[in-house]
Motif scaffolding. Structure first.
Motif, short mmCIF file in Angstrom:
data_model
loop_
_atom_site.label_atom_id
_atom_site.label_comp_id
_atom_site.label_asym_id
_atom_site.label_seq_id
_atom_site.Cartn_x
_atom_site.Cartn_y
_atom_site.Cartn_z
N ARG A 247 -6.43 10.06 7.66
CA ARG A 247 -7.41 9.53 6.70
C ARG A 247 -8.41 8.62 7.41
O ARG A 247 -9.62 8.74 7.20
CB ARG A 247 -6.67 8.75 5.60
CG ARG A 247 -7.56 8.21 4.51
CD ARG A 247 -6.74 7.40 3.53
NE ARG A 247 -5.72 8.19 2.89
CZ ARG A 247 -5.89 8.84 1.73
NH1 ARG A 247 -7.05 8.79 1.12
NH2 ARG A 247 -4.91 9.52 1.21
N GLN A 248 -7.92 7.76 8.27
CA GLN A 248 -8.81 6.84 8.99
C GLN A 248 -9.76 7.60 9.92
O GLN A 248 -10.94 7.33 9.97
CB GLN A 248 -8.00 5.82 9.77
CG GLN A 248 -8.85 4.75 10.40
CD GLN A 248 -7.99 3.70 11.05
OE1 GLN A 248 -7.11 4.02 11.83
NE2 GLN A 248 -8.25 2.45 10.74
N TYR B 242 -11.19 11.74 -0.94
CA TYR B 242 -10.72 10.68 -0.08
C TYR B 242 -11.53 9.39 -0.22
O TYR B 242 -11.43 8.50 0.60
CB TYR B 242 -10.67 11.16 1.38
CG TYR B 242 -9.51 12.09 1.60
CD1 TYR B 242 -8.24 11.57 1.80
CD2 TYR B 242 -9.67 13.45 1.55
CE1 TYR B 242 -7.16 12.42 1.97
CE2 TYR B 242 -8.59 14.30 1.72
CZ TYR B 242 -7.34 13.78 1.93
OH TYR B 242 -6.27 14.61 2.09
N ALA C 242 0.82 -1.22 0.00
CA ALA C 242 0.00 0.00 0.00
C ALA C 242 0.85 1.26 0.00
O ALA C 242 0.44 2.28 -0.55
CB ALA C 242 -0.94 0.00 1.20
N GLN D 26 -2.02 8.43 7.09
CA GLN D 26 -2.94 7.29 7.13
C GLN D 26 -3.86 7.38 8.35
O GLN D 26 -5.05 7.07 8.25
CB GLN D 26 -2.15 5.97 7.15
CG GLN D 26 -1.39 5.69 5.87
CD GLN D 26 -2.29 5.62 4.67
OE1 GLN D 26 -3.21 4.80 4.63
NE2 GLN D 26 -2.07 6.47 3.69
N MET E 78 1.34 9.66 -3.20
CA MET E 78 0.24 10.59 -3.00
C MET E 78 0.68 11.77 -2.11
O MET E 78 0.17 12.88 -2.25
CB MET E 78 -0.93 9.84 -2.36
CG MET E 78 -2.13 10.69 -2.02
SD MET E 78 -2.10 11.43 -0.37
CE MET E 78 -1.68 10.08 0.67
N MET F 216 -2.97 6.23 -2.57
CA MET F 216 -3.06 6.13 -1.11
C MET F 216 -1.70 6.01 -0.44
O MET F 216 -1.60 6.08 0.77
CB MET F 216 -3.89 4.89 -0.72
CG MET F 216 -5.29 4.91 -1.27
SD MET F 216 -6.35 6.02 -0.38
CE MET F 216 -6.71 5.07 1.06
N ASP G 246 1.26 2.64 -3.46
CA ASP G 246 0.06 2.95 -4.22
C ASP G 246 0.05 4.43 -4.60
O ASP G 246 0.30 5.31 -3.77
CB ASP G 246 -1.18 2.61 -3.40
CG ASP G 246 -2.45 2.80 -4.19
OD1 ASP G 246 -2.99 3.92 -4.16
OD2 ASP G 246 -2.90 1.83 -4.83
#
Length: 127
Positions: free
Chosen positions: A97-98, A125, A34, A94, A44, A40, A37
């Motif tokens: 984001r969560q 998002y 990940a 991260q 990014m 994400m 990615d």
């Protein structure tokens, strides 16, 4: 510390377990592929810096040095030499984001006035 985020693989999982045993708030971050990615992962992060969604401190020499180190690591990913500064920011992003996902479910319609629509933030998002 309020929270220690530990990249979880074999060796780091042992470290995380020891931190938990010592009653230090700890969270595992499973990166696997990940982190590579484009949408994400670490690539990014470049988009966030370029769009000025994340502004690097430059008020003193220590801040400038760390900001330059961060940019150099970001620009040379995945082929350069890395300290933990780039991964640390990735873990923080991260976590944000969560937490944003959790807040969005409760509050986005109140903030935007949209009963069912999704805001630009939500689309950005993937919410």
């Amino acid at each position: 510390p309020t929270l220690v985020i530990v990249e979880t693989n074999q060796l780091q999982e042992r470290l995380r377990q020891e931190l938990v045993r010592d009653a230090i708030p700890t969270k595992a971050c499973f990166t696997t592929g990940a982190k590579n990615d484009l949408l994400m992962g670490i690539p990014m992060l470049y988009s966030l810096v370029a769009a000025k969604k994340f502004i690097l401190p430059t008020g003193d020499s220590a801040s400038r040095e760390l900001s330059h180190q961060f940019i150099n690591e970001l620009l040379s990913w995945p082929n350069g030499e890395f300290s933990d500064i780039l991964m640390s920011y990735y873990f923080v992003e991260q976590e944000i984001r969560q937490r944003t996902v959790e807040v969005k479910v409760i509050n986005e319609s109140v903030i935007t006035g949209r009963a069912r629509g999704v805001s630009r933030f939500g689309r950005r998002y993937g919410l």
